[in-house]
Motif scaffolding. Structure first.
Motif, PDB file in Angstrom:
ATOM      1  N   CYS A  12       0.849  -1.173   0.000  1.00  0.00           N
ATOM      2  CA  CYS A  12       0.000   0.000   0.000  1.00  0.00           C
ATOM      3  C   CYS A  12       0.894   1.235   0.000  1.00  0.00           C
ATOM      4  N   GLY A  13       0.379   2.291  -0.627  1.00  0.00           N
ATOM      5  CA  GLY A  13       1.154   3.511  -0.709  1.00  0.00           C
ATOM      6  C   GLY A  13       1.950   3.572  -1.996  1.00  0.00           C
ATOM      7  N   PHE A  14       2.822   4.581  -2.077  1.00  0.00           N
ATOM      8  CA  PHE A  14       3.618   4.805  -3.274  1.00  0.00           C
ATOM      9  C   PHE A  14       5.086   4.605  -2.949  1.00  0.00           C
ATOM     10  N   THR A  15       5.829   4.216  -3.966  1.00  0.00           N
ATOM     11  CA  THR A  15       7.269   4.082  -3.772  1.00  0.00           C
ATOM     12  C   THR A  15       7.907   5.450  -3.863  1.00  0.00           C
ATOM     13  N   LEU A  16       9.132   5.533  -3.412  1.00  0.00           N
ATOM     14  CA  LEU A  16       9.860   6.801  -3.452  1.00  0.00           C
ATOM     15  C   LEU A  16      10.037   7.290  -4.880  1.00  0.00           C
ATOM     16  N   VAL A  17      10.288   6.407  -5.800  1.00  0.00           N
ATOM     17  CA  VAL A  17      10.484   6.782  -7.204  1.00  0.00           C
ATOM     18  C   VAL A  17       9.200   7.383  -7.776  1.00  0.00           C
ATOM     19  N   GLU A  18       8.056   6.778  -7.460  1.00  0.00           N
ATOM     20  CA  GLU A  18       6.786   7.310  -7.953  1.00  0.00           C
ATOM     21  C   GLU A  18       6.522   8.713  -7.410  1.00  0.00           C
ATOM     22  N   LEU A  19       6.832   8.934  -6.149  1.00  0.00           N
ATOM     23  CA  LEU A  19       6.632  10.257  -5.557  1.00  0.00           C
ATOM     24  C   LEU A  19       7.547  11.297  -6.196  1.00  0.00           C
ATOM     25  N   ILE A  20       8.800  10.934  -6.443  1.00  0.00           N
ATOM     26  CA  ILE A  20       9.747  11.873  -7.072  1.00  0.00           C
ATOM     27  C   ILE A  20       9.279  12.226  -8.476  1.00  0.00           C
ATOM     28  N   ILE A  21       8.792  11.247  -9.228  1.00  0.00           N
ATOM     29  CA  ILE A  21       8.309  11.518 -10.589  1.00  0.00           C
ATOM     30  C   ILE A  21       7.091  12.435 -10.539  1.00  0.00           C
ATOM     31  N   ALA A  22       6.183  12.203  -9.611  1.00  0.00           N
ATOM     32  CA  ALA A  22       4.991  13.043  -9.497  1.00  0.00           C
ATOM     33  C   ALA A  22       5.364  14.486  -9.164  1.00  0.00           C
ATOM     34  N   VAL A  23       6.309  14.671  -8.247  1.00  0.00           N
ATOM     35  CA  VAL A  23       6.751  16.021  -7.882  1.00  0.00           C
ATOM     36  C   VAL A  23       7.426  16.700  -9.071  1.00  0.00           C
ATOM     37  N   ALA A  24       8.210  15.957  -9.839  1.00  0.00           N
ATOM     38  CA  ALA A  24       8.879  16.533 -11.010  1.00  0.00           C
ATOM     39  C   ALA A  24       7.863  16.969 -12.060  1.00  0.00           C
ATOM     40  N   VAL A  25       6.840  16.153 -12.308  1.00  0.00           N
ATOM     41  CA  VAL A  25       5.820  16.503 -13.293  1.00  0.00           C
ATOM     42  C   VAL A  25       5.054  17.747 -12.842  1.00  0.00           C
ATOM     43  N   ILE A  26       4.709  17.824 -11.569  1.00  0.00           N
ATOM     44  CA  ILE A  26       4.016  19.007 -11.046  1.00  0.00           C
ATOM     45  C   ILE A  26       4.894  20.246 -11.186  1.00  0.00           C
ATOM     46  N   GLY A  27       6.189  20.115 -10.937  1.00  0.00           N
ATOM     47  CA  GLY A  27       7.115  21.244 -11.092  1.00  0.00           C
ATOM     48  C   GLY A  27       7.187  21.735 -12.524  1.00  0.00           C
ATOM     49  N   VAL A  28       7.243  20.826 -13.487  1.00  0.00           N
ATOM     50  CA  VAL A  28       7.304  21.212 -14.905  1.00  0.00           C
ATOM     51  C   VAL A  28       6.013  21.910 -15.314  1.00  0.00           C
ATOM     52  N   LEU A  29       4.871  21.360 -14.917  1.00  0.00           N
ATOM     53  CA  LEU A  29       3.595  21.983 -15.260  1.00  0.00           C
ATOM     54  C   LEU A  29       3.452  23.367 -14.629  1.00  0.00           C
ATOM     55  N   THR A  30       3.940  23.532 -13.416  1.00  0.00           N
ATOM     56  CA  THR A  30       3.903  24.834 -12.760  1.00  0.00           C
ATOM     57  C   THR A  30       4.774  25.844 -13.498  1.00  0.00           C
ATOM     58  N   ALA A  31       5.964  25.434 -13.908  1.00  0.00           N
ATOM     59  CA  ALA A  31       6.864  26.335 -14.639  1.00  0.00           C
ATOM     60  C   ALA A  31       6.239  26.782 -15.956  1.00  0.00           C
ATOM     61  N   ILE A  32       5.594  25.864 -16.649  1.00  0.00           N
ATOM     62  CA  ILE A  32       4.933  26.216 -17.913  1.00  0.00           C
ATOM     63  C   ILE A  32       3.782  27.177 -17.648  1.00  0.00           C
ATOM     64  N   GLY A  33       3.005  26.906 -16.609  1.00  0.00           N
ATOM     65  CA  GLY A  33       1.875  27.773 -16.282  1.00  0.00           C
ATOM     66  C   GLY A  33       2.299  29.174 -15.906  1.00  0.00           C
ATOM     67  N   ILE A  34       3.344  29.293 -15.119  1.00  0.00           N
ATOM     68  CA  ILE A  34       3.813  30.615 -14.694  1.00  0.00           C
ATOM     69  C   ILE A  34       4.331  31.414 -15.883  1.00  0.00           C
ATOM     70  N   SER A  35       5.075  30.767 -16.779  1.00  0.00           N
ATOM     71  CA  SER A  35       5.612  31.505 -17.927  1.00  0.00           C
ATOM     72  C   SER A  35       4.493  31.955 -18.863  1.00  0.00           C
ATOM     73  N   SER A  36       3.459  31.139 -19.024  1.00  0.00           N
ATOM     74  CA  SER A  36       2.361  31.568 -19.901  1.00  0.00           C
ATOM     75  C   SER A  36       1.531  32.672 -19.243  1.00  0.00           C
ATOM     76  N   MET A  37       1.408  32.661 -17.926  1.00  0.00           N
ATOM     77  CA  MET A  37       0.671  33.714 -17.234  1.00  0.00           C
ATOM     78  C   MET A  37       1.402  35.046 -17.321  1.00  0.00           C
ATOM     79  N   THR A  38       2.725  35.014 -17.302  1.00  0.00           N
ATOM     80  CA  THR A  38       3.506  36.241 -17.429  1.00  0.00           C
ATOM     81  C   THR A  38       3.243  36.887 -18.784  1.00  0.00           C
ATOM     82  N   GLY A  39       3.206  36.086 -19.829  1.00  0.00           N
ATOM     83  CA  GLY A  39       2.915  36.616 -21.160  1.00  0.00           C
ATOM     84  C   GLY A  39       1.520  37.202 -21.248  1.00  0.00           C
ATOM     85  N   LEU A  40       0.561  36.561 -20.606  1.00  0.00           N
ATOM     86  CA  LEU A  40      -0.804  37.078 -20.619  1.00  0.00           C
ATOM     87  C   LEU A  40      -0.902  38.402 -19.876  1.00  0.00           C
ATOM     88  N   THR A  41      -0.198  38.518 -18.766  1.00  0.00           N
ATOM     89  CA  THR A  41      -0.223  39.753 -17.991  1.00  0.00           C
ATOM     90  C   THR A  41       0.357  40.911 -18.798  1.00  0.00           C
TER      91      THR A  41
END
Length: 131
Positions: A12-41
């Motif tokens: 039960c639960g997630f392995t350390l590798v799965e958690l690291i991958i999830a955090v990395a994907v969230i970080g990439v999506l956040t970086a893309i979102g912030i850069s596109s919001m700057t252009g919109l502003t």
């Protein structure tokens, strides 16, 4: 002797590798979102300045047609915008009419003034290029 088999262990639960991958994907999506919001502003600021410049040119023409006088020299676009923000009264039968650039602060005057140019015969004109 009766041997009772051990229950298989359920993972039960997630392995350390799965958690690291999830955090990395969230970080990439956040970086893309912030850069596109700057252009919109930035594009929203430019659109707002252009709209306010069009409005300022219209108010200036109306005020001049009503006989309002301006103390700023015609070459001082920012000074003319400041006077429009404060408001100018007409003359004659329009003396009770105040021509005012409402909704614009004094700090925004320089950014919208770059979209204005002065023509001797017409007065302030809107220039979409911002030169």
């Amino acid at each position: 002797m009766n041997f009772i088999p051990a229950k298989p262990r359920v993972a039960c639960g997630f392995t350390l590798v799965e958690l690291i991958i999830a955090v990395a994907v969230i970080g990439v999506l956040t970086a893309i979102g912030i850069s596109s919001m700057t252009g919109l502003t930035e594009s929203a600021e430019v659109s707002k300045d252009r709209r306010n410049a069009q409005f300022a040119a219209t108010i200036y023409s109306s005020a001049r047609a009503a006989g309002a006088t301006f103390s700023s020299p015609v070459s001082d676009k920012e000074g003319l915008v400041h006077e429009l923000i404060e408001g100018k009264s007409g003359r004659g039968h329009l003396r009770d009419t105040v021509f005012q650039l409402s909704g614009v602060s004094f700090t925004e005057a320089s950014s919208l003034a770059r979209y204005l140019e002065f023509s001797g015969s017409v007065g302030l004109l809107y220039n979409a290029d911002g030169n």
